[in-house]
Design a protein around this motif. Structure first.
Motif, short mmCIF file in Angstrom:
data_model
loop_
_atom_site.label_atom_id
_atom_site.label_comp_id
_atom_site.label_asym_id
_atom_site.label_seq_id
_atom_site.Cartn_x
_atom_site.Cartn_y
_atom_site.Cartn_z
N ASP A 1 -3.43 6.15 6.51
CA ASP A 1 -1.64 6.04 7.21
C ASP A 1 -2.02 4.58 8.28
O ASP A 1 -3.37 4.81 8.34
N GLU A 2 -1.08 4.50 8.32
CA GLU A 2 -1.09 3.29 9.86
C GLU A 2 -1.17 4.11 11.43
O GLU A 2 -1.51 3.35 11.88
N GLU B 1 2.17 -7.50 5.85
CA GLU B 1 1.62 -6.11 6.35
C GLU B 1 1.77 -5.77 7.40
O GLU B 1 2.78 -5.98 8.01
N THR C 1 1.35 -1.90 10.30
CA THR C 1 0.11 -1.13 10.57
C THR C 1 1.00 -0.52 12.05
O THR C 1 1.87 -1.44 12.34
N LEU D 1 -4.13 1.70 2.34
CA LEU D 1 -3.07 2.41 1.42
C LEU D 1 -2.19 2.56 1.08
O LEU D 1 -2.21 1.55 -0.66
N GLY D 2 -1.65 4.06 -0.29
CA GLY D 2 -1.05 3.31 -1.17
C GLY D 2 -0.37 4.56 -1.39
O GLY D 2 -1.43 5.94 -0.61
N GLU E 1 -0.80 -1.33 5.91
CA GLU E 1 0.54 -0.77 4.63
C GLU E 1 1.40 -2.83 3.83
O GLU E 1 0.77 -2.74 4.87
N SER E 2 0.55 -2.14 3.09
CA SER E 2 1.48 -2.89 1.55
C SER E 2 0.09 -4.31 2.45
O SER E 2 0.37 -5.68 1.90
N SER E 3 -0.95 -4.29 2.03
CA SER E 3 -2.72 -5.46 1.95
C SER E 3 -2.16 -5.86 1.13
O SER E 3 -1.97 -6.25 -0.01
#
Length: 343
Positions: A248-249, A320, A322, A241-242, A314-316
């Motif tokens: 998306d989550e 993180e 989800t 994601l980004g 998110e924020s891999s």
């Protein structure tokens, strides 16, 4: 999703940086054996489970990796603190101020915190502007040690593994926050799917192999020990994601292309059509700085159709996150896939 999230919390609590996965593999082997399956372990330490289908002359394989990011002790500094070497690809700022555990080869463990050497703003005027680099990041041990000799006497040596604390949290709004959702979220989904397959409610159309790999973060996870009659290979890994990303989550992410190149067109299209036919929320995406066990297998010369899907994370490679909705959508997609005919 209650079972998935309970499993996920258990999985992230077991340290397993790439190269240090014996404990979690043993845990997974016991879990799967208790379900009633036979388990095959590869020389690399991966776990392979066969679910018999209506046809045994054809097969597919689904995989997720249980190894995570981590570090190794690179040097014991003169003041007794530790310099680190990364295991996997991440930025030092992603683990700055994180608590950690050091595992010695003798079996002892020690606690510590990953910090900038120049952390104190009362001492270092440019603390915020200083590079987060191999030279400046260190582990402050929670032991009474002030010299290289004292730290060495504790049994800590160069090459000892360092695991980052997960800090798992499941919020009332449905979010799951933790380190190592990559890729233990997918492992939790596959373990739950294996349990459902064991219920005997329905027979899969072809033999299906579940492969839990242990070296994905360094590029060669599930690229060997693939049964010869496997023609489809689905990697279940995080959706990136980004900015500029479609994922998306809250949906399942289906990857059309990553840094290794496009995934198999027909198999990817099959996943997309399954999501449409079963009203599964999904997004198709391209991951620009990414590779998977499926792409590693193809690069190794395995003759399979390969595809990639997973929950949106998110924020891999940092702290993180989800959501239950993404986990559920991914699970439903996997369930439909293993029940579908081969492409």
């Amino acid at each position: 999703m209650k079972k998935v999230i309970t499993l996920l919390e258990q999985l992230v609590s077991i340290p397993s940086p790439t190269g240090f996965t014996k404990d979690i593999v043993n845990w997974i082997e016991t879990y799967i054996t208790d379900l009633g399956y036979d388990v095959h372990k590869t020389n690399k330490g991966a776990v392979i489970v066969k679910v018999h289908g209506a046809r045994s002359d054809q097969a597919r394989l689904v995989t997720a990796h249980v190894d995570t990011l981590g570090a190794m002790v690179r040097e014991i500094k003169a003041d007794g603190r530790l310099k680190l070497s990364k295991v996997g690809g991440f930025n030092w700022n992603a683990v700055e101020n994180e608590t950690c555990t050091i595992f010695t080869r003798s079996g002892k463990t020690y606690r510590g915190t990953i910090l900038m050497h120049q952390s104190s703003v009362h001492v270092y005027a440019k603390s915020g502007q200083t590079d987060r680099s191999d030279d400046n990041i260190e582990v402050r041990l929670d032991e009474v040690v002030t010299s290289r000799k004292e730290t060495a006497a504790s049994g800590i040596e160069v090459g000892d593994f360092v695991s980052f604390d997960p800090r798992f949290e499941h919020t009332s709004s449905g979010f799951v926050k933790s380190r190592h959702l990559d890729d233990k979220a997918s492992v939790a989904l596959l373990l739950t799917l294996l349990e459902e397959c064991k219920s005997g409610k329905e027979t899969l159309p072809v033999d299906t192999y579940f492969y839990i790999s242990t070296n994905e973060e360094i590029g060669y996870g599930g690229n060997s020990s693939i049964p010869e009659h496997v023609s489809e290979y689905l990697a279940v890994d995080m959706g990136a994601l980004g900015d500029g990303q479609a994922s998306d989550e809250f949906t399942a992410s289906i990857c059309a292309k990553d840094s290794s190149g496009p995934y198999h067109y027909e198999l990817t299209s099959h996943l997309i059509q399954l999501a449409k036919d079963h009203s599964i929320p999904y997004k198709v995406d391209i991951y620009p700085f990414y590779a998977s066990d499926a792409s590693a297998a193809v690069s190794a010369g395995i003759d399979v159709k390969h595809a990639l899907c997973g929950a949106g994370i998110e924020s891999s490679h940092a702290y993180e996150r989800t959501h239950e909705k993404s986990l559920e959508a991914t699970y439903r997609l996997l369930h439909c896939y293993i029940q579908s005919p081969l492409v």
